[in-house]
Design a protein around this motif. Sequence first.
Motif, PDB file in Angstrom:
ATOM      1  N   ARG A 156     -19.624  -5.008 -38.923  1.00  0.00           N
ATOM      2  CA  ARG A 156     -18.446  -4.216 -38.572  1.00  0.00           C
ATOM      3  C   ARG A 156     -17.310  -4.652 -39.498  1.00  0.00           C
ATOM      4  O   ARG A 156     -16.804  -5.767 -39.397  1.00  0.00           O
ATOM      5  CB  ARG A 156     -18.072  -4.470 -37.102  1.00  0.00           C
ATOM      6  CG  ARG A 156     -16.726  -3.902 -36.669  1.00  0.00           C
ATOM      7  CD  ARG A 156     -16.751  -2.411 -36.458  1.00  0.00           C
ATOM      8  NE  ARG A 156     -15.444  -1.932 -36.025  1.00  0.00           N
ATOM      9  CZ  ARG A 156     -15.048  -1.887 -34.746  1.00  0.00           C
ATOM     10  NH1 ARG A 156     -15.876  -2.289 -33.791  1.00  0.00           N
ATOM     11  NH2 ARG A 156     -13.851  -1.433 -34.429  1.00  0.00           N
ATOM     12  N   LYS A 157     -16.955  -3.781 -40.432  1.00  0.00           N
ATOM     13  CA  LYS A 157     -15.865  -4.117 -41.349  1.00  0.00           C
ATOM     14  C   LYS A 157     -14.535  -4.099 -40.601  1.00  0.00           C
ATOM     15  O   LYS A 157     -14.272  -3.211 -39.785  1.00  0.00           O
ATOM     16  CB  LYS A 157     -15.820  -3.125 -42.512  1.00  0.00           C
ATOM     17  CG  LYS A 157     -14.730  -3.431 -43.518  1.00  0.00           C
ATOM     18  CD  LYS A 157     -14.759  -2.465 -44.683  1.00  0.00           C
ATOM     19  CE  LYS A 157     -13.621  -2.721 -45.648  1.00  0.00           C
ATOM     20  NZ  LYS A 157     -13.632  -1.807 -46.807  1.00  0.00           N
ATOM     21  N   ILE A 158     -13.698  -5.092 -40.900  1.00  0.00           N
ATOM     22  CA  ILE A 158     -12.378  -5.187 -40.270  1.00  0.00           C
ATOM     23  C   ILE A 158     -11.281  -4.790 -41.253  1.00  0.00           C
ATOM     24  O   ILE A 158     -10.436  -3.948 -40.950  1.00  0.00           O
ATOM     25  CB  ILE A 158     -12.130  -6.613 -39.743  1.00  0.00           C
ATOM     26  CG1 ILE A 158     -13.223  -6.995 -38.731  1.00  0.00           C
ATOM     27  CG2 ILE A 158     -10.742  -6.725 -39.113  1.00  0.00           C
ATOM     28  CD1 ILE A 158     -13.163  -8.435 -38.278  1.00  0.00           C
ATOM     29  N   ALA A 159     -11.284  -5.386 -42.440  1.00  0.00           N
ATOM     30  CA  ALA A 159     -10.213  -5.100 -43.396  1.00  0.00           C
ATOM     31  C   ALA A 159     -10.594  -5.635 -44.769  1.00  0.00           C
ATOM     32  O   ALA A 159     -11.449  -6.516 -44.899  1.00  0.00           O
ATOM     33  CB  ALA A 159      -8.908  -5.744 -42.940  1.00  0.00           C
ATOM     34  N   ASP A 160      -9.963  -5.086 -45.806  1.00  0.00           N
ATOM     35  CA  ASP A 160      -9.997  -5.676 -47.146  1.00  0.00           C
ATOM     36  C   ASP A 160      -8.747  -6.534 -47.285  1.00  0.00           C
ATOM     37  O   ASP A 160      -7.620  -6.030 -47.226  1.00  0.00           O
ATOM     38  CB  ASP A 160     -10.011  -4.588 -48.219  1.00  0.00           C
ATOM     39  CG  ASP A 160     -11.354  -3.892 -48.320  1.00  0.00           C
ATOM     40  OD1 ASP A 160     -12.375  -4.583 -48.190  1.00  0.00           O
ATOM     41  OD2 ASP A 160     -11.381  -2.663 -48.514  1.00  0.00           O
ATOM     42  N   CYS A 161      -8.953  -7.826 -47.446  1.00  0.00           N
ATOM     43  CA  CYS A 161      -7.835  -8.775 -47.463  1.00  0.00           C
ATOM     44  C   CYS A 161      -7.393  -9.061 -48.896  1.00  0.00           C
ATOM     45  O   CYS A 161      -8.220  -9.425 -49.755  1.00  0.00           O
ATOM     46  CB  CYS A 161      -8.242 -10.086 -46.795  1.00  0.00           C
ATOM     47  SG  CYS A 161      -8.785  -9.902 -45.092  1.00  0.00           S
ATOM     48  N   VAL A 260      -1.882 -16.132 -62.818  1.00  0.00           N
ATOM     49  CA  VAL A 260      -2.931 -15.240 -63.338  1.00  0.00           C
ATOM     50  C   VAL A 260      -2.645 -13.798 -62.911  1.00  0.00           C
ATOM     51  O   VAL A 260      -3.547 -13.044 -62.546  1.00  0.00           O
ATOM     52  CB  VAL A 260      -4.341 -15.699 -62.882  1.00  0.00           C
ATOM     53  CG1 VAL A 260      -5.428 -15.043 -63.726  1.00  0.00           C
ATOM     54  CG2 VAL A 260      -4.488 -17.209 -62.985  1.00  0.00           C
ATOM     55  N   GLU A 261      -1.389 -13.401 -62.956  1.00  0.00           N
ATOM     56  CA  GLU A 261      -0.987 -12.084 -62.454  1.00  0.00           C
ATOM     57  C   GLU A 261      -1.566 -10.925 -63.261  1.00  0.00           C
ATOM     58  O   GLU A 261      -1.731  -9.820 -62.744  1.00  0.00           O
ATOM     59  CB  GLU A 261       0.540 -11.961 -62.432  1.00  0.00           C
ATOM     60  CG  GLU A 261       1.236 -12.962 -61.515  1.00  0.00           C
ATOM     61  CD  GLU A 261       1.727 -14.181 -62.283  1.00  0.00           C
ATOM     62  OE1 GLU A 261       0.999 -14.639 -63.190  1.00  0.00           O
ATOM     63  OE2 GLU A 261       2.831 -14.663 -61.980  1.00  0.00           O
ATOM     64  N   GLU A 262      -1.889 -11.149 -64.554  1.00  0.00           N
ATOM     65  CA  GLU A 262      -2.403 -10.057 -65.380  1.00  0.00           C
ATOM     66  C   GLU A 262      -3.858  -9.716 -65.053  1.00  0.00           C
ATOM     67  O   GLU A 262      -4.320  -8.612 -65.366  1.00  0.00           O
ATOM     68  CB  GLU A 262      -2.264 -10.425 -66.859  1.00  0.00           C
ATOM     69  CG  GLU A 262      -0.810 -10.514 -67.317  1.00  0.00           C
ATOM     70  CD  GLU A 262      -0.695 -10.862 -68.792  1.00  0.00           C
ATOM     71  OE1 GLU A 262      -1.736 -10.811 -69.503  1.00  0.00           O
ATOM     72  OE2 GLU A 262       0.417 -11.198 -69.242  1.00  0.00           O
ATOM     73  N   THR A 263      -4.580 -10.644 -64.447  1.00  0.00           N
ATOM     74  CA  THR A 263      -5.963 -10.390 -63.997  1.00  0.00           C
ATOM     75  C   THR A 263      -6.099 -10.927 -62.569  1.00  0.00           C
ATOM     76  O   THR A 263      -6.706 -11.975 -62.353  1.00  0.00           O
ATOM     77  CB  THR A 263      -6.993 -11.059 -64.926  1.00  0.00           C
ATOM     78  OG1 THR A 263      -6.694 -12.463 -65.019  1.00  0.00           O
ATOM     79  CG2 THR A 263      -6.971 -10.433 -66.305  1.00  0.00           C
ATOM     80  N   PRO A 264      -5.552 -10.227 -61.595  1.00  0.00           N
ATOM     81  CA  PRO A 264      -5.531 -10.738 -60.216  1.00  0.00           C
ATOM     82  C   PRO A 264      -6.922 -10.685 -59.568  1.00  0.00           C
ATOM     83  O   PRO A 264      -7.797  -9.923 -59.990  1.00  0.00           O
ATOM     84  CB  PRO A 264      -4.573  -9.773 -59.515  1.00  0.00           C
ATOM     85  CG  PRO A 264      -4.706  -8.499 -60.279  1.00  0.00           C
ATOM     86  CD  PRO A 264      -4.906  -8.908 -61.710  1.00  0.00           C
ATOM     87  N   PRO A 265      -7.130 -11.482 -58.550  1.00  0.00           N
ATOM     88  CA  PRO A 265      -8.418 -11.451 -57.848  1.00  0.00           C
ATOM     89  C   PRO A 265      -8.597 -10.166 -57.049  1.00  0.00           C
ATOM     90  O   PRO A 265      -7.618  -9.567 -56.590  1.00  0.00           O
ATOM     91  CB  PRO A 265      -8.340 -12.665 -56.913  1.00  0.00           C
ATOM     92  CG  PRO A 265      -6.884 -12.923 -56.744  1.00  0.00           C
ATOM     93  CD  PRO A 265      -6.237 -12.524 -58.033  1.00  0.00           C
ATOM     94  N   LEU A 266      -9.845  -9.759 -56.903  1.00  0.00           N
ATOM     95  CA  LEU A 266     -10.147  -8.593 -56.083  1.00  0.00           C
ATOM     96  C   LEU A 266      -9.971  -8.938 -54.608  1.00  0.00           C
ATOM     97  O   LEU A 266     -10.096 -10.112 -54.222  1.00  0.00           O
ATOM     98  CB  LEU A 266     -11.582  -8.122 -56.330  1.00  0.00           C
ATOM     99  CG  LEU A 266     -11.817  -7.166 -57.501  1.00  0.00           C
ATOM    100  CD1 LEU A 266     -11.463  -7.808 -58.828  1.00  0.00           C
ATOM    101  CD2 LEU A 266     -13.264  -6.686 -57.505  1.00  0.00           C
ATOM    102  N   PRO A 267      -9.676  -7.949 -53.777  1.00  0.00           N
ATOM    103  CA  PRO A 267      -9.624  -8.221 -52.325  1.00  0.00           C
ATOM    104  C   PRO A 267     -10.989  -8.700 -51.832  1.00  0.00           C
ATOM    105  O   PRO A 267     -12.024  -8.471 -52.467  1.00  0.00           O
ATOM    106  CB  PRO A 267      -9.276  -6.856 -51.723  1.00  0.00           C
ATOM    107  CG  PRO A 267      -8.694  -6.069 -52.842  1.00  0.00           C
ATOM    108  CD  PRO A 267      -9.374  -6.546 -54.092  1.00  0.00           C
TER     109      PRO A 267
END
Length: 305
Positions: A156-161, A260-267
């Motif tokens: 059950r997916k809740i959210a993309d954080c 690392v703002e130019e290549t941010p992490p994925l949710p």
Amino acid sequence: MSYFDNIRTFIRVYELGSMSAAARDQRISPAVASARISQLEAHLDVRLFQRTTRSLTPTEQGQLFYEGACGVLEAVESAEASIGDVTDNPRGTLYIAAPLGVGRRLIAPHTPEFTAQYPLVDVRLRLSDRNIDLTAEGLDISFFLGRPADSNLRIRKIADCQRVLCASPAYIESHGHPKTGAEIERGQHNCLNLRYPGAAEFQWELETSDGPQKFNVRGRIECDDGDVLTDWALAGAGIALKPVFEIAEHLRSGALVPVVEETPPLPVQMACLYTHRRHQDPKARLFMEFMIERIESAIRATEQT
């Protein structure tokens, strides 16, 4: 002692392969666990386990009894659940697992409210950042961040954080402010990594101009507790990859700064795992709905600040 308590203890001893582990799991002493198994063996007039000082192995009779005992216990739990569903007053015990950060910030604060609303339900909350095997550990629901291993469990997916790479101002002053994953991969920075038994080599998946890309990262210190990584980042020890909801207060205060703002992490996906049977149990279903509503609200609040 209740015959069903004896069966429950036998099942956990069988599944965990250890009297002491089963005792910890059931919040009883090893002596009580051993007494329950002895009573069950006396009642059945068979030996369920071969015991030595170093090992505990199910006998052939123990293997046969385990298969039947699981069915009996499921039938009893199903009957209790059906009564709770009819009376709108569920009863029984829920075994819940969650990562440390999720559990401490999003689940534990609301658990007393749930048990106050449903006074016949007991909750056993287990927090760990290691991978949890829901079936093997006798859990009803397991909350998690990331991608679960392939299984026949329901998700059950809740959210993309939202996530952020962050460091303290002191670290940035001493080591510079990295802008891209390439700078991290070249080994110019100390990365603080979450490690647990069986964990893969460390890679951070970042969003680049060419799409998502994985970067190999290295660091001199690692831990199996995500909150320790936060503490290390605050102390200036390196760069940590954290969900925003876990460190929102530190970002607001400036104690941690995004890098690392130019290549941010994925949710990262937050979801919960459960078996089909558990979703039919009203207390499990109610707990999921109760917590998901509060988790969604909390995540929205932290990501909007």
